[in-house]
Design a protein around this motif. Structure first.
Motif, PDB file in Angstrom:
ATOM      1  N   SER A  78       3.206   6.946  13.852  1.00  0.00           N
ATOM      2  CA  SER A  78       2.257   6.420  12.756  1.00  0.00           C
ATOM      3  C   SER A  78       2.926   5.377  12.006  1.00  0.00           C
ATOM      4  O   SER A  78       2.309   4.480  11.661  1.00  0.00           O
ATOM      5  CB  SER A  78       2.399   7.830  11.718  1.00  0.00           C
ATOM      6  OG  SER A  78       1.784   7.420  10.612  1.00  0.00           O
ATOM      7  N   THR A  79       4.132   5.244  11.954  1.00  0.00           N
ATOM      8  CA  THR A  79       4.814   4.196  11.159  1.00  0.00           C
ATOM      9  C   THR A  79       4.677   2.793  11.829  1.00  0.00           C
ATOM     10  O   THR A  79       4.362   2.031  11.427  1.00  0.00           O
ATOM     11  CB  THR A  79       6.227   4.580  10.807  1.00  0.00           C
ATOM     12  OG1 THR A  79       6.679   5.580  10.393  1.00  0.00           O
ATOM     13  CG2 THR A  79       7.167   3.362  10.525  1.00  0.00           C
ATOM     14  N   ASN A  81       2.116   2.204  14.054  1.00  0.00           N
ATOM     15  CA  ASN A  81       0.610   1.713  14.158  1.00  0.00           C
ATOM     16  C   ASN A  81       0.512   1.124  12.602  1.00  0.00           C
ATOM     17  O   ASN A  81      -0.315   0.352  12.449  1.00  0.00           O
ATOM     18  CB  ASN A  81      -0.021   3.044  14.156  1.00  0.00           C
ATOM     19  CG  ASN A  81      -0.305   3.437  15.539  1.00  0.00           C
ATOM     20  OD1 ASN A  81       0.482   2.619  16.662  1.00  0.00           O
ATOM     21  ND2 ASN A  81      -0.884   4.658  15.809  1.00  0.00           N
ATOM     22  N   GLN A  82       0.958   1.732  11.523  1.00  0.00           N
ATOM     23  CA  GLN A  82       0.928   1.081  10.267  1.00  0.00           C
ATOM     24  C   GLN A  82       1.441  -0.325  10.051  1.00  0.00           C
ATOM     25  O   GLN A  82       0.573  -1.462   9.552  1.00  0.00           O
ATOM     26  CB  GLN A  82       1.781   1.742   9.086  1.00  0.00           C
ATOM     27  CG  GLN A  82       0.943   3.179   8.718  1.00  0.00           C
ATOM     28  CD  GLN A  82       1.844   3.978   7.957  1.00  0.00           C
ATOM     29  OE1 GLN A  82       3.040   3.688   7.338  1.00  0.00           O
ATOM     30  NE2 GLN A  82       1.156   5.280   7.537  1.00  0.00           N
TER      31      GLN A  82
END
Length: 125
Positions: A78-79, A81-82
């Motif tokens: 998630s990090t 991808n951000q």
């Protein structure tokens, strides 16, 4: 005797120049597996090749070194991808600016050659 790949061998395997590898070491993006304390020679492990390939890919996508570092250090998908999405947004913004500039230049080319007529007038006070 050192095991691993010399900086030249690693350079050829990863398509990163020796100068770039030295820079990436200096900025702690890609640290060699071993550095000979007597000679300063850098040695890389074959298992560092995939990381180098990711770096090459992200740098070819115009991602700044600091952001590449952050992507590699991301603790979860998630990090990561951000961070990638933020770079994508910056690229899209630059693309929109470039498209606007292209439209403005096309507009300039489409105008009549002679342009506007300038008229001089005197205004009484």
């Amino acid at each position: 005797m050192h095991t691993g790949m010399t900086v030249g061998e690693f350079s050829r395997a990863t398509h990163l120049s020796v100068k770039t590898l030295r820079h990436y070491h200096d900025v702690a993006l890609l640290t060699p597996a071993d550095v000979d304390p007597a000679t300063g020679y850098r040695y890389y492990s074959p298992d560092q090749v995939p990381t180098a390939q990711v770096i090459v890919r992200l740098r070819n996508l115009d991602m700044p070194v600091a952001d590449v570092k952050a992507v590699l250090a991301a603790e979860d998908v998630s990090t990561r991808n951000q961070l990638i999405a933020a770079h994508l947004a910056r690229l899209e913004n630059r693309l929109a600016q470039a498209q606007s500039a292209v439209e403005s230049l096309r507009d300039l080319l489409a105008r009549p050659v002679h342009g506007s007529t300038i008229e001089y007038r005197t205004v009484r006070e």
